[in-house]
Design an enzyme around this catalytic site. Structure first.
Site, PDB file in Angstrom:
ATOM      1  N   ASP A  83       3.458  -2.067  53.843  1.00 36.07           N
ATOM      2  CA  ASP A  83       4.479  -2.398  53.719  1.00 36.07           C
ATOM      3  C   ASP A  83       4.187  -4.339  53.849  1.00 36.07           C
ATOM      4  OD1 ASP A  83       6.470  -4.094  52.255  1.00 36.07           O
ATOM      5  OD2 ASP A  83       8.484  -2.729  53.278  1.00 36.07           O
ATOM      6  N   ASP A  84       4.098  -4.573  55.119  1.00 34.82           N
ATOM      7  CA  ASP A  84       3.557  -6.501  55.392  1.00 34.82           C
ATOM      8  C   ASP A  84       3.243  -6.435  56.695  1.00 34.82           C
ATOM      9  OD1 ASP A  84       3.177  -8.799  56.708  1.00 34.82           O
ATOM     10  OD2 ASP A  84       5.276  -9.583  55.212  1.00 34.82           O
TER      11      ASP A  84
ATOM     12  N   HIS B 155       9.340  -1.848  43.677  1.00 37.11           N
ATOM     13  CA  HIS B 155      10.821  -0.973  45.615  1.00 37.11           C
ATOM     14  C   HIS B 155      12.039  -0.860  44.387  1.00 37.11           C
ATOM     15  CE1 HIS B 155       8.449  -3.984  48.526  1.00 37.11           C
ATOM     16  NE2 HIS B 155       7.351  -3.368  47.392  1.00 37.11           N
TER      17      HIS B 155
ATOM     18  N   GLU C  93      14.945   1.879  48.624  1.00 40.34           N
ATOM     19  CA  GLU C  93      14.869   1.518  49.862  1.00 40.34           C
ATOM     20  C   GLU C  93      16.059   1.142  50.233  1.00 40.34           C
ATOM     21  OE1 GLU C  93      12.930  -1.858  52.065  1.00 40.34           O
ATOM     22  OE2 GLU C  93      12.701  -1.982  49.809  1.00 40.34           O
TER      23      GLU C  93
END
Length: 223
Positions: A162-163, A81, A84
């Site tokens: 993502d989640d 990641h 971000e």
């Protein structure tokens, strides 16, 4: 237990997956190394790669150079990641220091024109998470997300959840949101779907097998 679930999902639903172990960067490189050691230990149980998530402001990619080197030496694929919650310098470090093969989020890559040219020329996969970026406040509004520019300029974009439970979405919903917000055609969404296989850590012959399915099935349509 995870591996039993993976096998059951493939048997009962036809969904296959491989594991990527993710270290939480703000726990530091010592804890990150423990995660990677476990990933190496369980390579024979379909663990193929490692990544780092968490708060970029507390722990930049440079702290994990030895962790990633150890992972690469032991045959693991590398993702991270980056860009971000902070700017494009995090993406540069993920590429140059960690040698990450894919970049998660890459939300702020567009702030660095030279970096964008590198990402496009090298076709570095950008794992875009629209709903996540908006829900976390990293992107102020869906219309401000740079994914439309990334696709227009020829970056290798994938759409991701993502989640899913945390951000209240599904993969199909992410495709629909992208089409609604940015006017992506069905053909563009099909190409993005193909990118997800191109960017995967599957063996090349398996990628070709999945990509061949696109020419043997009906075109992707809005959902």
């Amino acid at each position: 237990g995870m591996e039993r679930g993976r096998l059951r999902g493939e048997r009962d639903f036809g969904v296959s997956l491989l594991w990527i172990f993710d270290a939480v960067r703000h726990f530091g490189p010592v804890e990150g190394h423990k995660v990677v050691q476990k990933a190496v230990q369980f390579r024979e149980r379909n663990v193929v790669g490692i990544g780092i998530g968490g708060d970029e402001r507390q722990a930049g990619p440079e702290l994990f150079d030895e962790v990633y080197a150890y992972a690469a030496e032991n045959g693991l694929r590398l993702t991270a990641h980056a860009g971000e919650t902070v700017g494009p310098q995090s993406i540069r470090a993920a590429l140059d220091v960690l040698h990450a093969e894919r970049i998660g989020h890459a939300l702020h890559a567009h702030q660095d024109e030279e970096l964008m040219q590198i990402l496009i020329a090298k076709q570095v996969p950008l794992e875009i998470c629209i709903s996540s970026n908006v829900r976390t406040g990293c992107c102020l509004a869906i219309e401000n997300h740079p994914v439309k520019r990334y696709v227009r300029d020829g970056a290798l974009v994938t759409l991701n959840t993502d989640d899913p439970s945390m951000f209240g979405t599904t993969l199909a919903r992410e495709y629909q949101r992208a089409q609604n917000a940015y006017g992506f055609s069905d053909e563009q969404l099909t190409e993005i779907a193909k990118n997800s296989f191109r960017a995967s850590f599957l063996p090349e012959e398996k990628k070709r097998e999945f990509l061949a399915l696109f020419s043997s099935t009906t075109p992707l349509t809005s959902v």
